[in-house]
Design a protein around this motif. Structure first.
Motif, PDB file in Angstrom:
ATOM      1  N   GLN A 165      37.042  51.220  34.195  1.00 41.95           N
ATOM      2  CA  GLN A 165      36.757  51.025  35.584  1.00 41.95           C
ATOM      3  C   GLN A 165      38.171  50.504  36.120  1.00 41.95           C
ATOM      4  N   TYR A 166      38.479  50.809  37.397  1.00 40.15           N
ATOM      5  CA  TYR A 166      39.633  50.520  38.061  1.00 40.15           C
ATOM      6  C   TYR A 166      39.071  49.566  38.936  1.00 40.15           C
ATOM      7  N   VAL A 167      39.565  48.228  38.738  1.00 40.05           N
ATOM      8  CA  VAL A 167      38.955  47.208  39.691  1.00 40.05           C
ATOM      9  C   VAL A 167      39.986  46.268  40.609  1.00 40.05           C
ATOM     10  N   LEU A 168      39.783  46.295  41.736  1.00 37.96           N
ATOM     11  CA  LEU A 168      40.441  45.738  42.929  1.00 37.96           C
ATOM     12  C   LEU A 168      39.878  44.267  43.214  1.00 37.96           C
ATOM     13  N   ARG A 169      40.673  43.583  43.494  1.00 36.56           N
ATOM     14  CA  ARG A 169      40.046  42.286  44.144  1.00 36.56           C
ATOM     15  C   ARG A 169      40.999  42.095  45.518  1.00 36.56           C
ATOM     16  N   THR A 170      39.970  41.519  46.177  1.00 36.09           N
ATOM     17  CA  THR A 170      40.473  40.878  47.836  1.00 36.09           C
ATOM     18  C   THR A 170      40.136  39.623  47.779  1.00 36.09           C
ATOM     19  N   THR A 171      40.883  38.904  48.870  1.00 37.45           N
ATOM     20  CA  THR A 171      40.531  37.465  49.110  1.00 37.45           C
ATOM     21  C   THR A 171      39.423  37.490  49.941  1.00 37.45           C
ATOM     22  N   GLY A 172      38.983  38.517  50.606  1.00 33.71           N
ATOM     23  CA  GLY A 172      37.873  38.542  51.550  1.00 33.71           C
ATOM     24  C   GLY A 172      36.654  39.175  50.750  1.00 33.71           C
ATOM     25  N   THR A 173      35.767  39.676  51.557  1.00 35.77           N
ATOM     26  CA  THR A 173      34.457  40.162  50.551  1.00 35.77           C
ATOM     27  C   THR A 173      34.633  41.403  50.166  1.00 35.77           C
ATOM     28  N   ASN A 174      34.136  41.977  48.945  1.00 35.31           N
ATOM     29  CA  ASN A 174      34.187  42.994  48.274  1.00 35.31           C
ATOM     30  C   ASN A 174      33.252  43.986  49.219  1.00 35.31           C
ATOM     31  N   LYS A 175      32.135  43.507  49.659  1.00 36.40           N
ATOM     32  CA  LYS A 175      31.287  44.502  50.472  1.00 36.40           C
ATOM     33  C   LYS A 175      31.830  45.025  51.418  1.00 36.40           C
ATOM     34  N   LYS A 213      16.792  32.709  34.460  1.00 37.85           N
ATOM     35  CA  LYS A 213      16.416  31.225  35.549  1.00 37.85           C
ATOM     36  C   LYS A 213      16.008  30.102  34.402  1.00 37.85           C
ATOM     37  N   TYR A 214      15.335  30.691  33.277  1.00 41.60           N
ATOM     38  CA  TYR A 214      14.940  29.967  32.463  1.00 41.60           C
ATOM     39  C   TYR A 214      15.897  29.162  31.669  1.00 41.60           C
ATOM     40  N   LEU A 215      17.015  29.484  31.789  1.00 44.55           N
ATOM     41  CA  LEU A 215      18.411  29.016  31.113  1.00 44.55           C
ATOM     42  C   LEU A 215      18.802  27.841  32.022  1.00 44.55           C
ATOM     43  N   GLU A 216      18.382  27.650  33.449  1.00 38.62           N
ATOM     44  CA  GLU A 216      18.841  26.396  34.277  1.00 38.62           C
ATOM     45  C   GLU A 216      19.912  26.256  34.449  1.00 38.62           C
ATOM     46  N   TYR A 217      20.789  27.525  34.473  1.00 38.73           N
ATOM     47  CA  TYR A 217      22.033  27.203  35.219  1.00 38.73           C
ATOM     48  C   TYR A 217      22.008  27.164  36.686  1.00 38.73           C
ATOM     49  N   LYS A 218      23.077  26.862  37.188  1.00 36.38           N
ATOM     50  CA  LYS A 218      22.980  26.868  38.974  1.00 36.38           C
ATOM     51  C   LYS A 218      24.381  27.454  39.628  1.00 36.38           C
ATOM     52  N   VAL A 219      24.352  27.368  40.795  1.00 35.41           N
ATOM     53  CA  VAL A 219      25.342  27.775  41.534  1.00 35.41           C
ATOM     54  C   VAL A 219      26.624  27.000  41.161  1.00 35.41           C
ATOM     55  N   GLY A 220      27.941  27.506  41.075  1.00 32.00           N
ATOM     56  CA  GLY A 220      28.782  26.409  40.755  1.00 32.00           C
ATOM     57  C   GLY A 220      29.170  26.311  39.454  1.00 32.00           C
ATOM     58  N   ASP A 221      28.103  26.651  38.556  1.00 35.48           N
ATOM     59  CA  ASP A 221      28.484  26.597  37.060  1.00 35.48           C
ATOM     60  C   ASP A 221      29.951  27.284  36.545  1.00 35.48           C
ATOM     61  N   PHE A 222      29.933  28.310  36.958  1.00 38.61           N
ATOM     62  CA  PHE A 222      31.041  29.410  36.517  1.00 38.61           C
ATOM     63  C   PHE A 222      31.756  30.087  37.725  1.00 38.61           C
ATOM     64  N   PRO A 223      32.693  29.224  38.110  1.00 34.59           N
ATOM     65  CA  PRO A 223      33.192  29.456  39.607  1.00 34.59           C
ATOM     66  C   PRO A 223      33.995  30.833  39.599  1.00 34.59           C
ATOM     67  N   GLU A 224      34.890  31.266  38.289  1.00 37.57           N
ATOM     68  CA  GLU A 224      35.656  32.275  38.505  1.00 37.57           C
ATOM     69  C   GLU A 224      34.565  33.438  38.451  1.00 37.57           C
ATOM     70  N   ALA A 225      33.305  33.475  37.661  1.00 34.70           N
ATOM     71  CA  ALA A 225      32.624  34.329  37.430  1.00 34.70           C
ATOM     72  C   ALA A 225      31.903  34.682  38.995  1.00 34.70           C
ATOM     73  N   GLU A 226      31.580  33.630  39.729  1.00 33.68           N
ATOM     74  CA  GLU A 226      30.739  33.955  41.027  1.00 33.68           C
ATOM     75  C   GLU A 226      32.046  34.384  41.982  1.00 33.68           C
ATOM     76  N   LYS A 227      33.192  34.142  41.877  1.00 32.41           N
ATOM     77  CA  LYS A 227      34.214  34.554  42.799  1.00 32.41           C
ATOM     78  C   LYS A 227      34.555  36.103  42.637  1.00 32.41           C
ATOM     79  N   ALA A 228      34.517  36.394  41.377  1.00 28.24           N
ATOM     80  CA  ALA A 228      34.797  37.887  40.777  1.00 28.24           C
ATOM     81  C   ALA A 228      33.632  38.701  41.393  1.00 28.24           C
ATOM     82  N   ALA A 229      32.420  38.138  41.383  1.00 26.45           N
ATOM     83  CA  ALA A 229      31.424  38.845  41.859  1.00 26.45           C
ATOM     84  C   ALA A 229      31.430  39.203  43.344  1.00 26.45           C
ATOM     85  N   LYS A 230      31.968  38.093  44.084  1.00 22.33           N
ATOM     86  CA  LYS A 230      32.206  38.511  45.571  1.00 22.33           C
ATOM     87  C   LYS A 230      33.526  39.177  46.018  1.00 22.33           C
ATOM     88  N   GLN A 231      34.591  39.245  45.107  1.00 19.62           N
ATOM     89  CA  GLN A 231      35.824  39.863  45.535  1.00 19.62           C
ATOM     90  C   GLN A 231      36.235  41.080  44.806  1.00 19.62           C
TER      91      GLN A 231
END
Ligand SMILES: Cc1ncc(COP(=O)(O)O)c(C=O)c1O
Length: 370
Positions: A286-296, A324-342
């Motif tokens: 994949q050729y992946v770009l990153r924006t500071t805004g939202t990828n969508k 869900k059964y692993l009981e993680y929450k929003v904020g646990d992995f900030p870089e993963a969460e940011k990459a998913a949005k950007q």
């Protein structure tokens, strides 16, 4: 103009006769399960990759499960996976009753963060293995992973599903840990005509175990030594892949050229192009770009222009419902969460024409410049 994310018709057309002949031979011989053709393909992958052994299996997900089983991972054991990867990396862990333990990723490479792994390993837990993923076609920092694995006595399975042909310090992805796993899902740089996968290893004992595990736990028919599975590579898929393997380096080179063209064309614009550390080559699955805004917003604009831009992946694994059964929450992995949005992709495959590449760049520039 309409530009798809991948055009397999264009890839297959010039090699169609070779593939048709190979499939015809399998049908003529009515030898559909394992046999010489699978062994020949495995030998060619050994020669290509430099691994000592290659074991063809049903798909890239089963490849991970089998590799973990062969390495002695059991139900209840913890297995570290990046929180930002395709579902199957962690799905394959859960499928054998083991527990995915997520780690964050690096901002620049999208691959597993050594700092995050170190933090996990410093806590008392039942972690027995780690799966670095070579995401998008470039290798994770394997020296760092292997060093931590040795220190904490845990096993390493490289998920090279997206990266057959990439090199880490001159060695092929998938050949550096205990086992490396490959997917031949049709959309991969080298894809089958259905599901298929493979496991690489340099360990003879592991290779023997894997051959038994993939084939109902038997070496001699009807004498079942262990609780194996039906995870064989179909012979028809093996012959298709054997034809394609000859072209893989040429295709990967062309993908690299497309990526270089995109990089040059986007230089100086407020968008982050792929960062390739000096320890790895990139085969641009994949050729992946990153924006500071939202990828969508980027994806929707490009889609409206007829360009099949995608987001890989919109939800990090620790926030997926199934985990869900692993009981993680929003904020646990900030870089993963940011990459998913950007992050979002541009179409990349060897057969893209200059006109198509120009149209993609022109459309993206239009959006960036308003
Ligand atoms: C990173 C990663 N791991 C595992 C897999 C699973 O492979 P498969 O679809 O062949 O089961 C894939 C691809 O689909 C993948 O991209």
């Amino acid at each position: 103009m309409k530009i798809s994310a991948l055009d397999l018709k264009k890839q297959i057309e010039p090699i169609r006769q070779e593939i048709d002949a190979a499939i015809k031979e399998v049908i003529d011989n009515t030898a559909f399960i394992l046999g010489n053709k699978v062994a020949e393909f495995e030998q060619h992958v050994v020669e290509y990759s430099g691994a000592k052994y290659a074991i063809g299996v049903s798909n890239g997900t089963d490849a991970i499960s089998l590799a973990l089983l062969a390495l002695g991972i059991k139900a209840g054991d913890g297995v570290i996976c990046p929180a930002f990867t395709y579902y199957a990396t962690a799905g394959a862990v859960a499928a054998i009753g083991a527990r995915p333990v997520f780690a964050d990723i690096d901002y620049d490479t999208y691959n597993i963060s050594l700092k995050s792994v170190e933090k996990i390993l410093s806590r008392k837990n039942k972690v027995k293995a780690i799966i670095p993923v070579h995401l998008y076609g470039q290798c994770a920092d394997m020296n760092g992973v292997l060093k931590l694995a040795r220190k904490h006595k845990i096993k390493v399975v490289e998920d090279a599903a997206q990266s057959l042909g990439a090199e880490y310090r001159g060695r092929k992805a998938g050949t550096l840990g205990g086992c490396g796993t490959v997917s031949f899902y049709p959309g991969k740089n080298i894809g089958a005509f259905g599901d298929a996968g493979l496991i690489l290893t340099n360990n003879k004992g592991l290779a023997e175990k894997l051959k038994i595990l993939r084939n109902q736990g038997n070496k001699d028919k009807y004498y079942h030594l262990v609780l194996g599975r039906n995870n064989r590579l179909d012979t028809i898929q093996a012959v298709v892949l054997d034809v394609k393997l000859k072209y893989l380096d040429e295709w990967n080179k062309k993908r690299r050229e497309v990526a270089q063209y995109y990089n040059r064309s986007l230089a100086g614009l407020p968008i982050k192009t792929p960062f390739v550390p000096d320890y790895t080559t990139h085969i641009y699955h994949q050729y992946v770009l990153r924006t500071t805004g939202t990828n969508k917003k980027f994806m929707d604009y490009l889609q409206a222009k007829g360009i099949d831009s995608r987001v890989f992946y919109p939800v990090p694994l620790h926030l997926q419902k199934c985990f869900k059964y692993l009981e993680y929450k929003v904020g646990d992995f900030p870089e993963a969460e940011k990459a998913a949005k950007q992050t979002f992709t541009l179409p990349i495959y060897p057969e893209l024409t200059q006109e198509e590449k120009d149209y993609i760049i022109q459309s993206l520039k239009e959006f960036i410049n308003g």
